[in-house]
Write an enzyme that holds these catalytic residues in place. Structure first.
Site, PDB file in Angstrom:
ATOM      1  N   LYS A 169       0.815  -1.147  -0.086  1.00 51.24           N
ATOM      2  CA  LYS A 169      -0.122   0.009  -0.173  1.00 51.24           C
ATOM      3  C   LYS A 169       0.923   1.289  -0.001  1.00 51.24           C
ATOM      4  O   LYS A 169       0.374   2.373  -0.046  1.00 51.24           O
ATOM      5  CB  LYS A 169      -0.845   0.009   1.235  1.00 51.24           C
ATOM      6  CG  LYS A 169      -1.926  -0.902   1.070  1.00 51.24           C
ATOM      7  CD  LYS A 169      -2.854  -0.911   2.563  1.00 51.24           C
ATOM      8  CE  LYS A 169      -3.972  -2.125   2.368  1.00 51.24           C
ATOM      9  NZ  LYS A 169      -4.255  -2.562   3.784  1.00 51.24           N
ATOM     10  N   HIS A 230      -5.780  -6.601  11.371  1.00 53.98           N
ATOM     11  CA  HIS A 230      -7.036  -6.484  11.038  1.00 53.98           C
ATOM     12  C   HIS A 230      -8.046  -7.768  11.688  1.00 53.98           C
ATOM     13  O   HIS A 230      -7.243  -8.597  11.493  1.00 53.98           O
ATOM     14  CB  HIS A 230      -7.138  -6.436   9.557  1.00 53.98           C
ATOM     15  CG  HIS A 230      -6.711  -5.175   8.783  1.00 53.98           C
ATOM     16  ND1 HIS A 230      -6.477  -4.916   7.738  1.00 53.98           N
ATOM     17  CD2 HIS A 230      -7.066  -3.891   9.472  1.00 53.98           C
ATOM     18  CE1 HIS A 230      -6.249  -3.522   7.496  1.00 53.98           C
ATOM     19  NE2 HIS A 230      -6.545  -3.065   8.702  1.00 53.98           N
ATOM     20  N   TYR A 235      -5.852 -11.880   4.682  1.00 50.63           N
ATOM     21  CA  TYR A 235      -4.680 -13.128   4.283  1.00 50.63           C
ATOM     22  C   TYR A 235      -4.545 -13.646   5.940  1.00 50.63           C
ATOM     23  O   TYR A 235      -4.245 -13.040   6.863  1.00 50.63           O
ATOM     24  CB  TYR A 235      -3.511 -12.445   3.884  1.00 50.63           C
ATOM     25  CG  TYR A 235      -3.598 -12.120   2.622  1.00 50.63           C
ATOM     26  CD1 TYR A 235      -3.885 -12.763   1.495  1.00 50.63           C
ATOM     27  CD2 TYR A 235      -3.701 -10.531   2.327  1.00 50.63           C
ATOM     28  CE1 TYR A 235      -4.072 -11.984   0.234  1.00 50.63           C
ATOM     29  CE2 TYR A 235      -4.126 -10.032   1.453  1.00 50.63           C
ATOM     30  CZ  TYR A 235      -4.264 -10.807   0.302  1.00 50.63           C
ATOM     31  OH  TYR A 235      -4.423 -10.323  -0.958  1.00 50.63           O
ATOM     32  N   PHE A 238      -0.683 -14.603  10.600  1.00 48.43           N
ATOM     33  CA  PHE A 238      -0.491 -13.554  11.043  1.00 48.43           C
ATOM     34  C   PHE A 238       0.360 -12.489  10.820  1.00 48.43           C
ATOM     35  O   PHE A 238       1.523 -12.699  10.699  1.00 48.43           O
ATOM     36  CB  PHE A 238      -0.289 -14.147  12.719  1.00 48.43           C
ATOM     37  CG  PHE A 238      -0.385 -12.656  13.808  1.00 48.43           C
ATOM     38  CD1 PHE A 238      -1.745 -12.272  13.796  1.00 48.43           C
ATOM     39  CD2 PHE A 238       0.619 -12.232  14.515  1.00 48.43           C
ATOM     40  CE1 PHE A 238      -1.777 -11.245  14.842  1.00 48.43           C
ATOM     41  CE2 PHE A 238       0.512 -11.299  15.380  1.00 48.43           C
ATOM     42  CZ  PHE A 238      -0.967 -10.685  15.638  1.00 48.43           C
ATOM     43  N   HIS A 239      -0.063 -11.430  10.635  1.00 44.98           N
ATOM     44  CA  HIS A 239       0.790 -10.157  10.216  1.00 44.98           C
ATOM     45  C   HIS A 239       0.202  -8.854  10.990  1.00 44.98           C
ATOM     46  O   HIS A 239      -0.878  -8.787  11.514  1.00 44.98           O
ATOM     47  CB  HIS A 239       0.646  -9.935   8.757  1.00 44.98           C
ATOM     48  CG  HIS A 239      -0.543  -9.621   8.378  1.00 44.98           C
ATOM     49  ND1 HIS A 239      -1.479 -10.783   8.104  1.00 44.98           N
ATOM     50  CD2 HIS A 239      -1.281  -8.567   8.127  1.00 44.98           C
ATOM     51  CE1 HIS A 239      -2.634 -10.440   7.462  1.00 44.98           C
ATOM     52  NE2 HIS A 239      -2.580  -9.108   7.454  1.00 44.98           N
TER      53      HIS A 239
HETATM   54  P1  M7G Z   1      -4.822  -7.538   5.546  1.00 41.60           P
HETATM   55  O1  M7G Z   1      -5.386  -7.131   6.922  1.00 41.60           O
HETATM   56  O2  M7G Z   1      -4.869  -9.320   5.585  1.00 41.60           O
HETATM   57  O3  M7G Z   1      -5.562  -7.359   4.237  1.00 41.60           O
HETATM   58  O4  M7G Z   1      -3.481  -7.133   5.460  1.00 41.60           O
HETATM   59  P2  M7G Z   1      -6.155  -5.834   3.729  1.00 41.60           P
HETATM   60  O5  M7G Z   1      -5.365  -4.677   4.645  1.00 41.60           O
HETATM   61  O6  M7G Z   1      -5.525  -6.010   2.324  1.00 41.60           O
HETATM   62  O7  M7G Z   1      -7.334  -5.939   3.741  1.00 41.60           O
HETATM   63  C1  M7G Z   1      -2.428  -7.520   4.337  1.00 41.60           C
HETATM   64  C2  M7G Z   1      -1.391  -6.514   4.273  1.00 41.60           C
HETATM   65  O8  M7G Z   1      -0.477  -7.032   3.346  1.00 41.60           O
HETATM   66  C3  M7G Z   1      -2.094  -5.482   3.406  1.00 41.60           C
HETATM   67  O9  M7G Z   1      -1.656  -4.001   4.214  1.00 41.60           O
HETATM   68  C4  M7G Z   1      -1.667  -5.524   1.974  1.00 41.60           C
HETATM   69  O10 M7G Z   1      -1.287  -4.460   1.330  1.00 41.60           O
HETATM   70  C5  M7G Z   1      -0.280  -6.171   2.222  1.00 41.60           C
HETATM   71  N1  M7G Z   1       0.171  -6.965   0.906  1.00 41.60           N
HETATM   72  C6  M7G Z   1      -0.627  -7.777   0.367  1.00 41.60           C
HETATM   73  N2  M7G Z   1       0.114  -8.267  -0.486  1.00 41.60           N
HETATM   74  C7  M7G Z   1      -0.517  -9.396  -1.357  1.00 41.60           C
HETATM   75  C8  M7G Z   1       1.329  -8.013  -0.513  1.00 41.60           C
HETATM   76  C9  M7G Z   1       2.525  -8.236  -1.246  1.00 41.60           C
HETATM   77  O11 M7G Z   1       2.704  -9.008  -1.989  1.00 41.60           O
HETATM   78  N3  M7G Z   1       3.847  -7.694  -0.893  1.00 41.60           N
HETATM   79  C10 M7G Z   1       3.559  -6.940   0.195  1.00 41.60           C
HETATM   80  N4  M7G Z   1       4.831  -6.221   0.644  1.00 41.60           N
HETATM   81  N5  M7G Z   1       2.378  -6.431   0.800  1.00 41.60           N
HETATM   82  C11 M7G Z   1       1.332  -7.137   0.581  1.00 41.60           C
END
Ligand code: M7G
Length: 300
Positions: A169, A230, A235, A238-239
């Site tokens: 993002k 979130h 996804y 855990f992140h």
């Molecule tokens: P989330 O809360 O699971 O989803 O966070 P959402 O915020 O998109 O609803 C996943 C986070 O991982 C988000 O902030 C995405 O922008 C980020 N993200 C997703 N992808 C597929 C990638 C990626 O390939 N690379 C990086 N660096 N970030 C990603």
């Protein structure tokens, strides 16, 4: 590049969603007969540039007065752009895009859901299992196959470790909108629902390290960061989201009913080891979510 040729051959099917506040628009189309999504976002003004005394003459290319009245004048303007230091926009290409991707970026009706522990066990757990597989490939690429390694800020490969890297993002340019993603190595925590009192030390360590690394790399102090998860996440590995507090994020990213502060999670787990197994959790869910398609869940 691959991106250039994909954009060249992109055939629009329809606009998915437009947000005039975040200045973002998502489009669905095809590239070589496969579904593709392009998300375009106009970038914000770079604060570093704004601190120069003559910045206006630097960034305003042309202007044309719309109207004026008394001391007020308003005009249209074009801004000088620079691909490295002052890009006009950021774009994301998802190609080939799955049905789940299309649904996520499509405009959709929202519902407030109060998820009880029973709803979680009966409907959400099977949903999470179904959503793991291929959808987490990008996560495993980062953790185990060196993807995005040029931009990774920190990687501790131990069992309790994690990767900290620029989130998709972020444009990587503007500190005011700094957005990092912290992905843990362990694969046994799908969401906040899996956290217990046994994770308190683990989470505190991660939080401290994130604050340290972010300060040394970007000069942002711990009290300039919003660190949160979130629920529901997109996804299920855990992140954490690590975002400059000055940045409201995109769309509903930091809204109540979606974002939960890591500090609050830790405190809740200290107060009750099984807090996230016992509690109902309220959140906003779009109708396109796989969960909303489950009748029993919807009618709970
Ligand atoms: P989330 O809360 O699971 O989803 O966070 P959402 O915020 O998109 O609803 C996943 C986070 O991982 C988000 O902030 C995405 O922008 C980020 N993200 C997703 N992808 C597929 C990638 C990626 O390939 N690379 C990086 N660096 N970030 C990603």
């Amino acid at each position: 590049s691959n991106l250039d040729s994909a954009l060249q051959s992109f055939k629009l099917e329809r606009a998915l969603d437009v947000d005039t506040q975040t200045k973002t628009a998502a489009f669905l189309g095809t590239v070589d007969n496969q579904a593709a999504i392009v998300i375009l976002e106009k970038t914000d003004l770079k604060t570093e540039a704004v601190s120069e005394r003559n910045f206006l003459s630097h960034i305003v290319e042309q202007s044309k007065v719309i109207n004026s009245n008394d001391v007020y004048t308003w005009a249209k303007a074009t801004l000088k752009q620079d691909l490295n230091d002052f890009p006009a926009a950021k774009l994301i290409l998802i190609y080939p895009a799955t049905e789940t991707h299309i649904r996520k970026y499509d405009s959709q009706k929202l519902h407030y859901v109060r998820e009880t522990p029973e709803m979680y066990r009966q409907f959400v757990v099977p949903h999470i299992e179904a959503m793991k597989g291929d959808r987490l490939k990008w996560v495993y690429n980062i953790l185990f196959h060196g993807a995005e390694s040029e931009t990774v800020i920190y990687h501790d490969e131990s069992q309790a470790g994690f990767v900290l890297l620029p989130d998709m993002k972020w444009d990587g340019v503007n500190l005011a909108s700094l957005y990092l993603c912290c992905i843990v190595n362990r694969t046994d925590i799908a969401s906040v629902r899996d956290l217990t009192g046994d994770h308190v030390k683990y989470l505190k360590n991660i939080q401290n390290k994130i604050k340290d690394v972010t300060f040394h790399r970007y000069g942002l102090k711990p009290d300039q960061l919003r660190i949160f998860v979130h629920y529901q996440p997109s996804y299920y590995h855990f992140h954490l989201h690590v975002v400059n507090i000055a940045h409201p994020g995109l769309g509903d990213g930091i809204n109540v009913g979606k974002a939960i502060l890591l500090d609050d999670i830790i405190d809740n787990l200290v107060a009750d080891k099984e807090f996230y197994q016992k509690r109902s959790i309220g959140y906003v869910l779009g109708e396109n979510s796989g969960l909303w398609k489950i009748e029993g869940y919807r009618n709970s």
